[in-house]
Enzyme design. Structure first.
Site, PDB file in Angstrom:
ATOM      1  N   LYS A  10     -46.104   9.963  -2.371  1.00 52.75           N
ATOM      2  CA  LYS A  10     -45.227   8.904  -2.100  1.00 52.75           C
ATOM      3  C   LYS A  10     -43.631   9.659  -1.328  1.00 52.75           C
ATOM      4  O   LYS A  10     -43.583  11.024  -1.590  1.00 52.75           O
ATOM      5  CB  LYS A  10     -44.723   8.062  -2.988  1.00 52.75           C
ATOM      6  CG  LYS A  10     -45.583   7.105  -3.172  1.00 52.75           C
ATOM      7  CD  LYS A  10     -45.261   6.207  -4.521  1.00 52.75           C
ATOM      8  CE  LYS A  10     -45.821   4.901  -4.610  1.00 52.75           C
ATOM      9  NZ  LYS A  10     -45.334   4.061  -5.703  1.00 52.75           N
ATOM     10  N   TYR A  50     -49.353  -3.245  -0.401  1.00 50.64           N
ATOM     11  CA  TYR A  50     -48.854  -3.628  -1.760  1.00 50.64           C
ATOM     12  C   TYR A  50     -49.269  -5.270  -1.676  1.00 50.64           C
ATOM     13  O   TYR A  50     -48.390  -6.021  -2.627  1.00 50.64           O
ATOM     14  CB  TYR A  50     -47.493  -3.260  -1.793  1.00 50.64           C
ATOM     15  CG  TYR A  50     -47.313  -2.044  -2.603  1.00 50.64           C
ATOM     16  CD1 TYR A  50     -47.929  -1.390  -3.740  1.00 50.64           C
ATOM     17  CD2 TYR A  50     -46.526  -0.937  -1.816  1.00 50.64           C
ATOM     18  CE1 TYR A  50     -47.837  -0.341  -4.281  1.00 50.64           C
ATOM     19  CE2 TYR A  50     -46.420   0.231  -2.435  1.00 50.64           C
ATOM     20  CZ  TYR A  50     -47.079   0.891  -3.574  1.00 50.64           C
ATOM     21  OH  TYR A  50     -46.916   1.965  -4.140  1.00 50.64           O
ATOM     22  N   ASN A 113     -41.547   6.977  -8.155  1.00 50.55           N
ATOM     23  CA  ASN A 113     -42.547   7.632  -9.002  1.00 50.55           C
ATOM     24  C   ASN A 113     -43.776   8.471  -8.423  1.00 50.55           C
ATOM     25  O   ASN A 113     -44.701   8.636  -8.917  1.00 50.55           O
ATOM     26  CB  ASN A 113     -43.286   6.460  -9.961  1.00 50.55           C
ATOM     27  CG  ASN A 113     -44.154   5.441  -8.938  1.00 50.55           C
ATOM     28  OD1 ASN A 113     -44.245   5.647  -7.815  1.00 50.55           O
ATOM     29  ND2 ASN A 113     -44.733   4.415  -9.710  1.00 50.55           N
ATOM     30  N   HIS A 116     -49.102   7.448  -5.627  1.00 51.03           N
ATOM     31  CA  HIS A 116     -49.784   6.067  -5.642  1.00 51.03           C
ATOM     32  C   HIS A 116     -51.258   6.549  -5.909  1.00 51.03           C
ATOM     33  O   HIS A 116     -51.897   7.398  -5.261  1.00 51.03           O
ATOM     34  CB  HIS A 116     -49.943   5.306  -4.346  1.00 51.03           C
ATOM     35  CG  HIS A 116     -51.096   4.327  -4.349  1.00 51.03           C
ATOM     36  ND1 HIS A 116     -50.680   2.963  -4.744  1.00 51.03           N
ATOM     37  CD2 HIS A 116     -52.082   4.175  -3.806  1.00 51.03           C
ATOM     38  CE1 HIS A 116     -51.874   2.511  -4.744  1.00 51.03           C
ATOM     39  NE2 HIS A 116     -52.934   2.985  -4.135  1.00 51.03           N
ATOM     40  N   GLU A 127     -57.966  -0.165  -0.044  1.00 55.74           N
ATOM     41  CA  GLU A 127     -56.767   0.783   0.661  1.00 55.74           C
ATOM     42  C   GLU A 127     -57.426   1.754   1.638  1.00 55.74           C
ATOM     43  O   GLU A 127     -56.619   2.036   2.490  1.00 55.74           O
ATOM     44  CB  GLU A 127     -56.279   1.446  -0.653  1.00 55.74           C
ATOM     45  CG  GLU A 127     -55.331   0.505  -1.440  1.00 55.74           C
ATOM     46  CD  GLU A 127     -55.057   0.982  -2.941  1.00 55.74           C
ATOM     47  OE1 GLU A 127     -55.287   2.034  -3.138  1.00 55.74           O
ATOM     48  OE2 GLU A 127     -54.643   0.036  -3.667  1.00 55.74           O
TER      49      GLU A 127
HETATM   50  N1  UDP Z   1     -42.783  -0.725  -8.848  1.00 49.05           N
HETATM   51  C1  UDP Z   1     -41.295  -0.998  -8.878  1.00 49.05           C
HETATM   52  N2  UDP Z   1     -40.847  -1.954  -9.997  1.00 49.05           N
HETATM   53  C2  UDP Z   1     -41.602  -2.382 -11.007  1.00 49.05           C
HETATM   54  C3  UDP Z   1     -43.120  -2.093 -10.821  1.00 49.05           C
HETATM   55  C4  UDP Z   1     -43.569  -1.426  -9.519  1.00 49.05           C
HETATM   56  O1  UDP Z   1     -40.500  -0.648  -8.413  1.00 49.05           O
HETATM   57  O2  UDP Z   1     -41.106  -3.185 -11.623  1.00 49.05           O
HETATM   58  C5  UDP Z   1     -43.286  -0.173  -7.871  1.00 49.05           C
HETATM   59  C6  UDP Z   1     -43.546   1.287  -8.051  1.00 49.05           C
HETATM   60  O3  UDP Z   1     -43.431   2.451  -6.919  1.00 49.05           O
HETATM   61  C7  UDP Z   1     -45.104   1.130  -8.355  1.00 49.05           C
HETATM   62  C8  UDP Z   1     -45.460   0.224  -7.200  1.00 49.05           C
HETATM   63  O4  UDP Z   1     -44.431  -0.605  -7.301  1.00 49.05           O
HETATM   64  O5  UDP Z   1     -45.899   2.393  -8.326  1.00 49.05           O
HETATM   65  C9  UDP Z   1     -46.878  -0.579  -7.611  1.00 49.05           C
HETATM   66  O6  UDP Z   1     -46.738  -1.061  -8.930  1.00 49.05           O
HETATM   67  P1  UDP Z   1     -48.005  -0.981  -9.848  1.00 49.05           P
HETATM   68  O7  UDP Z   1     -47.722  -2.022 -11.005  1.00 49.05           O
HETATM   69  O8  UDP Z   1     -49.212  -1.271  -8.966  1.00 49.05           O
HETATM   70  O9  UDP Z   1     -47.798   0.490 -10.379  1.00 49.05           O
HETATM   71  P2  UDP Z   1     -48.721   1.583 -10.254  1.00 49.05           P
HETATM   72  O10 UDP Z   1     -50.337   1.237 -10.219  1.00 49.05           O
HETATM   73  O11 UDP Z   1     -48.230   2.397  -9.208  1.00 49.05           O
HETATM   74  O12 UDP Z   1     -48.755   2.557 -11.452  1.00 49.05           O
HETATM   75 MG    MG Z   2     -51.111  -0.048  -8.726  1.00 46.10          MG
END
Ligand code: UDP
Ligand code: MG
Length: 153
Positions: A10, A50, A113, A116, A127
């Site tokens: 990212k 997303y 974070n 992805h 995706e």
């Molecule tokens: N995210 C965020 N706040 C939240 C949850 C998610 O900013 O409370 C963002 C974060 O960058 C995350 C992405 O949205 O990687 C997608 O969320 P997901 O729950 O799918 O997490 P991941 O699969 O990336 O662990």
């Molecule tokens: Mg996710």
């Protein structure tokens, strides 16, 4: 065919010079790279990416984040790659991701974070075509595949 996953380094991963460190982990693990593109994701593609989170409080923020700067988009292949790569990434936010994971070792932000990774076969199938056409997914053999993927039984 072996499983495939979509991995994105990212914007913060690129800006913080983490591409090599993150790619090394997947190379060292023995995953096979089948596609890679350094690009800036458009806001409309970020929204599609997303879409599963549409309506959640963080949706607009994560769309802006993903589209804010160039990213490295990749497809990696191995049997079980989705589960293995999710374990290697760690929990969603660096502040509670385990040490030894990518997010646990390289970050402590709640919003940013680094990476992805698809979370299921269905997600990967949705995706990957957002970023790659079928003929951009390269089919080849690694010289050490017998050693990497050799069976123990
Ligand atoms: N995210 C965020 N706040 C939240 C949850 C998610 O900013 O409370 C963002 C974060 O960058 C995350 C992405 O949205 O990687 C997608 O969320 P997901 O729950 O799918 O997490 P991941 O699969 O990336 O662990
Ligand atoms: Mg996710």
């Amino acid at each position: 065919m072996a499983d495939r996953t979509l991995i994105i380094i990212k914007p913060d991963g690129v800006q913080r010079h983490m591409m090599g460190a993150i790619i090394s982990r997947f190379e060292n693990k023995g995953f096979k790279l089948v596609a890679a593109k350094f690009m800036q994701i458009s806001e409309s593609t970020a929204r599609k990416h997303y879409a599963v989170h549409e309506g959640k409080p963080f949706f607009e923020g994560v769309v802006k984040y993903l589209a804010s700067c160039p990213v490295m988009v990749m497809v990696w292949q191995a049997d079980g790659v989705i589960e293995m790569s999710r374990k290697m990434m760690g929990a969603t936010f660096g502040f509670d991701a385990e040490p030894g994971t990518i997010r646990g070792d390289f970050g402590c932000s709640k919003g940013y974070n680094l990476i992805h990774g698809s979370d299921s076969v269905e997600s990967a199938e949705y995706e990957i075509p957002l970023y790659f056409s079928q003929d951009e997914l390269v089919d080849y053999t690694l010289a050490d595949e017998d050693w990497l993927y050799g069976r123990n039984d």
